[in-house]
Motif scaffolding. Structure first.
Motif, short mmCIF file in Angstrom:
data_model
loop_
_atom_site.label_atom_id
_atom_site.label_comp_id
_atom_site.label_asym_id
_atom_site.label_seq_id
_atom_site.Cartn_x
_atom_site.Cartn_y
_atom_site.Cartn_z
N GLY A 31 7.70 97.02 -10.34
CA GLY A 31 8.12 95.71 -10.10
C GLY A 31 9.44 96.39 -9.02
N LEU A 88 9.52 100.68 -19.25
CA LEU A 88 10.54 102.27 -17.55
C LEU A 88 8.74 102.01 -16.34
CD1 LEU A 88 12.13 102.97 -16.44
CD2 LEU A 88 11.03 105.05 -17.76
N LEU A 90 8.66 98.56 -15.33
CA LEU A 90 10.00 98.46 -13.83
C LEU A 90 9.50 98.73 -12.56
CD1 LEU A 90 13.04 98.52 -16.56
CD2 LEU A 90 12.03 96.15 -15.71
N LEU A 92 7.25 91.27 -12.48
CA LEU A 92 7.95 91.61 -12.94
C LEU A 92 8.46 92.21 -11.81
CD1 LEU A 92 4.75 94.37 -13.97
CD2 LEU A 92 6.68 93.75 -15.13
N VAL A 133 13.07 92.20 -12.21
CA VAL A 133 13.77 93.79 -11.99
C VAL A 133 14.59 93.44 -10.91
CG1 VAL A 133 13.62 95.56 -10.63
CG2 VAL A 133 11.21 95.17 -11.90
#
Length: 226
Positions: free
Chosen positions: A96, A90, A93, A197, A201
């Motif tokens: 990203g 997480l 993410l 990343l 995403v």
């Protein structure tokens, strides 16, 4: 025997009512043939999810969005096992999401090149991704899955190219920038990692939007088929 005198037949006189004159009237043409609308899928000028991608990328990459999401990432617990793996995933993410950063002004004069590279990177990433999405929307794909893979790859490749293009322009404009010249290996590593990343995403989200658009073809007039 009386003989009746011969009475000649009376000739018909002119009719009191006027004759109807035959005139030529044009025949009404047949109505045009009604052609049913083409129900075949038509490419969208603006791909599905493109404008939402622009809004999310610019909002998350702003100073306020980056501070908010960065605070969330910092508050995630650090642990071992599955919970720690989920927290790190997480956190990646969120990183990203905030990769496409942009600032209105540099924090210090020594970071002008780095500030310029980040803003140009975001501009190239957003504009290049939207352009590639529009280009892919005009190309036919054998299946929706292939288009989803193409959209995912387009977002990732555009992020990597935008990162290097922004950094290159920053080096050329401000050749003595301390951040870009401090540790090139660190800059390249963080650039590639952040670009991947960001592609992981935004790419899947755009791919899902493309698949949903393929599942709901549009009519020629722009509406959805009933």
């Amino acid at each position: 025997m009386a003989v009746m005198p011969w009475q000649p037949f009376s000739q018909p006189g002119s009719p009191t009512a006027p004759r109807s004159t035959l005139t030529a009237h044009p025949v009404d043409p047949l109505p045009p043939r009604v052609t049913p609308p083409d129900e075949s899928p038509q490419p969208r000028r603006t791909p599905a999810g493109a404008w939402l991608f622009v809004v999310v990328a610019l909002a998350a990459g702003s100073r306020w969005g980056a501070e908010l999401l960065g605070g969330w990432a910092a508050d995630l617990p650090t642990a071992e096992g599955p919970s720690g793996l989920a927290a790190e995933l997480l956190r990646a993410l969120l990183h990203g999401l905030t990769w496409a950063r942009w600032e209105l002004e540099p924090e210090r004069s020594s970071m002008v090149g780095y500030w310029l590279s980040e803003n140009l990177r975001t501009l190239f990433f957003v504009a290049g991704t939207v352009w590639l999405l529009r280009w892919l929307a005009t190309r036919s794909a054998p299946a929706a899955a292939y288009r989803a893979y193409a959209v995912l790859g387009a977002a990732t490749v555009t992020a990597v190219l935008a990162a290097f293009a922004g950094g290159l322009v920053g080096l050329l404009v401000v050749p003595d920038d301390l951040v870009l010249h401090g540790d090139p290996r660190w800059w390249v590593d963080t650039t590639i990692t952040g670009a991947l990343l960001a592609g992981l995403v935004y790419g899947p989200a755009l791919a899902v939007a493309a698949m949903r658009s393929e599942a709901r073809p549009r009519r020629v007039d722009g509406g959805w088929p009933g």
